[in-house]
Design a protein around this motif. Structure first.
Motif, PDB file in Angstrom:
ATOM      1  N   HIS A  80       0.848  -1.194   0.000  1.00 34.81           N
ATOM      2  CA  HIS A  80       0.000   0.000   0.000  1.00 34.81           C
ATOM      3  C   HIS A  80       0.883   1.243   0.000  1.00 34.81           C
ATOM      4  O   HIS A  80       1.754   1.382   0.850  1.00 34.81           O
ATOM      5  CB  HIS A  80      -0.906   0.020   1.237  1.00 34.81           C
ATOM      6  N   GLY A  81       0.671   2.114  -0.995  1.00 37.70           N
ATOM      7  CA  GLY A  81       1.391   3.389  -1.018  1.00 37.70           C
ATOM      8  C   GLY A  81       2.693   3.355  -1.801  1.00 37.70           C
ATOM      9  O   GLY A  81       3.625   4.082  -1.484  1.00 37.70           O
ATOM     10  N   TRP A  82       2.760   2.525  -2.834  1.00 38.63           N
ATOM     11  CA  TRP A  82       4.011   2.392  -3.604  1.00 38.63           C
ATOM     12  C   TRP A  82       4.429   3.715  -4.236  1.00 38.63           C
ATOM     13  O   TRP A  82       5.591   4.114  -4.144  1.00 38.63           O
ATOM     14  CB  TRP A  82       3.843   1.290  -4.656  1.00 38.63           C
ATOM     15  N   ASP A  83       3.489   4.381  -4.897  1.00 34.09           N
ATOM     16  CA  ASP A  83       3.858   5.609  -5.612  1.00 34.09           C
ATOM     17  C   ASP A  83       4.392   6.675  -4.658  1.00 34.09           C
ATOM     18  O   ASP A  83       5.388   7.346  -4.944  1.00 34.09           O
ATOM     19  CB  ASP A  83       2.654   6.166  -6.391  1.00 34.09           C
ATOM     20  N   GLU A  84       3.713   6.812  -3.508  1.00 35.18           N
ATOM     21  CA  GLU A  84       4.169   7.788  -2.516  1.00 35.18           C
ATOM     22  C   GLU A  84       5.557   7.396  -1.988  1.00 35.18           C
ATOM     23  O   GLU A  84       6.426   8.248  -1.770  1.00 35.18           O
ATOM     24  CB  GLU A  84       3.189   7.859  -1.335  1.00 35.18           C
ATOM     25  N   PHE A  85       5.752   6.090  -1.812  1.00 42.48           N
ATOM     26  CA  PHE A  85       7.030   5.587  -1.322  1.00 42.48           C
ATOM     27  C   PHE A  85       8.145   5.899  -2.325  1.00 42.48           C
ATOM     28  O   PHE A  85       9.219   6.373  -1.955  1.00 42.48           O
ATOM     29  CB  PHE A  85       6.923   4.074  -1.079  1.00 42.48           C
ATOM     30  N   VAL A  86       7.854   5.652  -3.601  1.00 39.33           N
ATOM     31  CA  VAL A  86       8.852   5.922  -4.643  1.00 39.33           C
ATOM     32  C   VAL A  86       9.228   7.400  -4.633  1.00 39.33           C
ATOM     33  O   VAL A  86      10.405   7.777  -4.707  1.00 39.33           O
ATOM     34  CB  VAL A  86       8.315   5.502  -6.034  1.00 39.33           C
TER      35      VAL A  86
END
Lengths: 706, 167
Positions: free
Chosen positions: A250-256
């Protein structure tokens, strides 16, 4: 027992640290003569550490406390009078009742040291008493790890050494000589075959670092930045497990987006680790399968605590090593009563829960039910937000082991009523009104490993009785019953049976068996998802979002560092890191045991040869280490294994051989130097910054060293 | 069979368990034990500095110098290779201590005799490992038949060992 020789061998389980090693206790005519490792026990395979082996000297030590004592002079004067258990317990109960009626239950606080199987008993006592105020080390040690893991992936994933990881990344941990959180050093040593890739992250050249394929010698306290930098490499070089990321994150794009704020070149500037080495380590960890991360308490004792735990778990998850054989896994415990059920948390009234000191500020700590100790000292000294009037401390020596020792000492001296339960008369016990003699692990029935996540529990049995010593479990439950609390078993054994009941075994049956182990199943998430609000691994934490914290991990600069406080560098030019483990001592314990003390007689501080030369310091010289809070002295160990900008000092030092009631608590105690200002805490957990501060050093003058 | 006793110091982590195990096994209440661990001076091994330990103990030499110098023949080598001190014959002259190249021979000030590692013969008789080897968490202490240890460790390390003992 053999009748002709009076000799007997009893199987049990060590608890000199957190415990977990199977032992064979040798007795002759009822006296313990020797402790051997149990070759048939799965966690240690016959091996033992120096501390566990020396327990015989602990049990029969002439300075052991044998009877309850009450203060017979002024506080800290060192005058004591022996009393009966009845008088001791009645005095405590009367006082607690008095404080409760006058100030409210929350004015009674409970303190403990490291987790030693009676945690659950202490929590139960607190819940039934109606106080939300329990403190210990957990806000910056292990429970902070568990808390961060719970909000990220549901539970703490630990190394699966049994399945043979092909790469092990040891981060801020010296497992092979340290006390085990889950594992003993034996498990790691055995997993290190000549083919196993080893990455070590440590500011000091440990033995493991020296054997590593890659050693990342970072600036103390910058671990979170380093891990974010490694995540940056793994993301941008597409070394992550795409399938896992797609299905379970959950939240891959924000993590990237977040890790892109930490390119290796920038991380090099923060951490001192060359960008190329960061890339190499990231590639080695991400591309070798399976791989696990073994991390320790070092990363938790700064203001980056929770985020550091989170980013390491994130690395495990995105590389597909979560709950995979040989990775970091969720071991399945044997069926047992949960901690929440045992401790009757539901019986603590909501209005009392709301009064937990610091609970509104440190929300993860509130969830883990742990007060950061400074809140307790403040409530004692300032009576704000309400007074703490009575304090019960079990197996802890906060004058030595908590930050800003001077303030701790003052608070414990001023508190109206202090009870300390311990093996020896420590500098903390010296400040008590009542001192109770605690039983060692050879003198008690208990269930070990209840809190840990390796899938085992270890029933322990009482083998000898020393003086009138009692187990902490027994003392706590007896106090509870005398306070009129309902829910305690008739005996301690009945409470142990209650813990084990779901396993289908009582304590006696479990004891006969030696240990219980849960049935392991890997990749449980494929069926059940993760125990988080989204059912996925939350790189972006919805819990933190709700609580108003940054949902993504980030690096915060260490408050007292040359980068943050350049104006301090003239007076305090070095970075001081503290708390590296000493193989023969457990924190502030064991200095009185000859077998151990003669191996490590004096506190030592590691300095680089160029620093030694600059200050005219020779190997073994006593030197002063000074911070804005004060100065202490330790003996120099000159080594190229430390960066010239860094000084590494030991913690836990007091001197039981000094018979005056201070026992030299101010001489070498590194927590005289550490700070506990709340502005420098981890925002969610209230973790205290013990590991990194600024200092100066200089040789002790000839006159002073005598 | 002939016993060999070898510490693979490349795997020693400096935990000191062997020292305490030895003192416990042989009732040495304080003072040095018969196996001792010392931090090696931190050196540079190519680019990366190296931290390790050295371990001092009796290796039960093939041609023990202690036996050669003992004036009362108080030290003997058994058929299985174990070098033993017969305390009742020891006069406390310390010749053996002076001559031991490994510093493995110690002097018991109270009993006024020389003492050293016995390879835990009592334990060996029961089929157990010596106390130090049993306790070692990195399993780097090897004791057993010289041929099987050769197999386990490989010739290279054994060669180093023989060189160290002058055998």
């Amino acid at each position: 027992m053999s009748k002709s020789t009076g000799e007997e061998i009893v199987r049990s389980n060590c608890r000199t640290c957190h415990g977990g090693c199977g032992v064979l206790v040798h007795l002759k005519d009822g006296r313990i003569t020797k402790i051997d490792g149990d070759p048939d026990f799965p966690t240690n395979r016959g091996s033992m550490c120096s501390k566990g082996l020396a327990t015989v000297q602990m049990v029969y030590h002439p300075d052991r406390l044998h009877y309850p004592l009450k203060r017979a002079g002024s506080k800290g004067e060192g005058k004591w009078q022996r009393i009966t258990w009845d008088e001791a317990l009645e005095t405590i109960v009367d006082k607690l009742k008095q404080v409760k009626s006058r100030y409210g239950s929350e004015s009674i606080a409970l303190g403990q040291g490291t987790g030693r199987d009676y945690d659950a008993f202490l929590s139960r006592f607190a819940n039934l008493l109606g106080t939300p105020n329990i403190f210990g080390a957990g806000h910056m040690c292990y429970l902070s790890r568990v808390g961060a893991a719970q909000i990220t992936c549901g539970n703490l994933p630990v190394c699966d050494y049994e399945s043979g990881p092909a790469c092990i990344m040891v981060w801020g941990n010296n497992q092979v000589i340290a006390n085990a959180d889950e594992y003993t050093g034996e498990n790691l040593s055995r997993a290190l075959s000549p083919q196993t890739k080893l990455i070590v992250v440590d500011p000091r050249l440990t033995c493991l670092a020296s054997r590593a394929d890659i050693w990342l010698q970072l600036r103390p306290g910058t671990d979170t930045a380093l891990a974010l930098g490694m995540a940056n490499v793994i993301v941008n070089e597409k070394l992550y497990d795409r399938d896992f990321v797609e299905k379970h994150i959950h939240g891959w794009d924000e993590f990237v987006k977040r890790v892109n704020e930490y390119p290796p070149d920038m991380v090099e500037a923060i951490t001192w680790v060359p960008a190329d080495k960061i890339r190499q380590a990231a590639r080695l960890y991400a591309q070798t399968k399976p791989a696990c991360i073994q991390w320790g308490v070092a990363i938790e004792q700064t203001l980056n605590c929770t985020d550091n735990n989170r980013i390491l778990i994130d690395l495990v998850a995105i590389t597909g090593n979560l709950d995979a054989p040989g990775g970091n896994v969720f071991f399945v415990p044997p069926p047992m009563r949960t901690i929440g059920k045992f401790t009757y948390y539901e019986k603590l009234p909501p209005e009392q829960k709301a009064k937990m000191l610091g609970g509104d500020t440190y929300k993860l700590a509130r969830r883990m039910r742990l007060v950061t100790p400074k809140m307790i000292w403040d409530a004692i000294l300032t009576e704000k937000p309400y007074p703490i009037k009575a304090l019960l401390i079990h197996g802890s020596n906060p004058v030595i082991t908590r930050a800003n020792a001077g303030e701790v000492y003052q608070a414990l001296k001023e508190i109206e009523f202090l009870v300390v339960t311990d093996f020896f008369m420590t500098p903390t016990a010296e400040l008590a009104d009542i001192v109770l003699p605690a039983a060692t692990w050879l003198e008690m029935d208990c269930v070990g490993g209840y809190l840990f996540r390796h899938g085992y529990v270890f029933p322990r049995k009482k083998i000898v009785q020393i003086g009138e010593c009692r187990s902490d479990h027994e003392i706590i439950s007896e106090l509870g019953k005398r306070m009129g609390q309902e829910g305690w078993g008739d005996t301690t054994e009945a409470d142990l049976d209650f813990i084990l009941e779901p396993s289908g075994m009582n304590w006696r049956q479990a004891r006969e068996k030696g240990y219980l182990k849960g049935e392991m199943e890997y990749r449980k998430y494929e069926k059940k998802g993760f125990s988080t609000p989204t059912g996925k691994v939350e790189l972006y934490s919805t819990v933190f979002e709700e609580w108003g914290y940054d949902p993504l991990p980030r690096y915060r600069e260490i408050p007292e560092s040359p980068a943050n406080k350049p104006e301090m560098t003239e007076k305090y030019p070095y970075i001081l890191t503290t708390g590296a483990r000493i193989p023969v001592f457990f924190h502030s314990e064991h200095r009185m045991l000859p077998w151990l003390r003669e191996i490590h007689p004096d506190p030592t501080v590691e300095i680089h040869p160029s620093v030694a030369e600059k200050h005219g310091i020779k190997e073994g010289d006593w030197i002063f280490i000074e911070s804005p809070r004060g100065r202490v002295r330790q003996r120099a160990r000159i080594t190229t294994g430390i960066d010239p900008r860094v000084i590494a000092a030991e913690h836990g030092w007091w001197f039981p051989e000094i018979k005056s009631p201070d026992h030299g608590w101010q001489d070498a105690n590194i927590n005289i130097l550490t700070d506990n200002d709340p502005k420098d805490y981890d925002v969610a957990m209230g973790a205290t910054n013990l590991r990194v501060l600024m200092c100066n050093i200089y040789p002790v003058g000839a006159k002073e060293s005598e | 069979m002939e016993y060999a006793f070898i510490v693979d110091i490349t795997k020693c982590v400096g935990c000191y368990a062997c020292e305490v195990a030895c003192k416990q096994e042989h009732n040495i209440s304080s003072g040095p034990g018969w196996i001792r661990v010392f931090p090696a001076k931190t050196g540079s091994n190519g680019e990366q500095p190296h931290a390790g330990y050295t371990v001092t103990h009796c290796v039960h030499c093939s041609r023990p110098l202690c036996i050669a110098v003992c004036p009362t023949e108080a030290i003997t080598k058994r058929e299985d290779g174990i070098v033993m001190i017969h305390e009742e014959l020891c006069i406390g002259c310390k010749e053996c201590i002076a001559v031991c190249p490994l510093g493995a021979m110690l002097f018991d000030e109270i009993a006024a005799v020389a003492r050293k590692c016995t390879l835990c013969v009592d334990r060996l008789d029961k089929g157990l490992k010596p106390a130090c080897a049993a306790a070692c968490p990195s399993h780097c202490i090897y004791c057993g038949d010289v041929n099987s240890i050769t197999e386990q460790l490989g010739q290279q390390k054994l060669f180093t060992w023989y060189k160290a003992t002058g055998a």
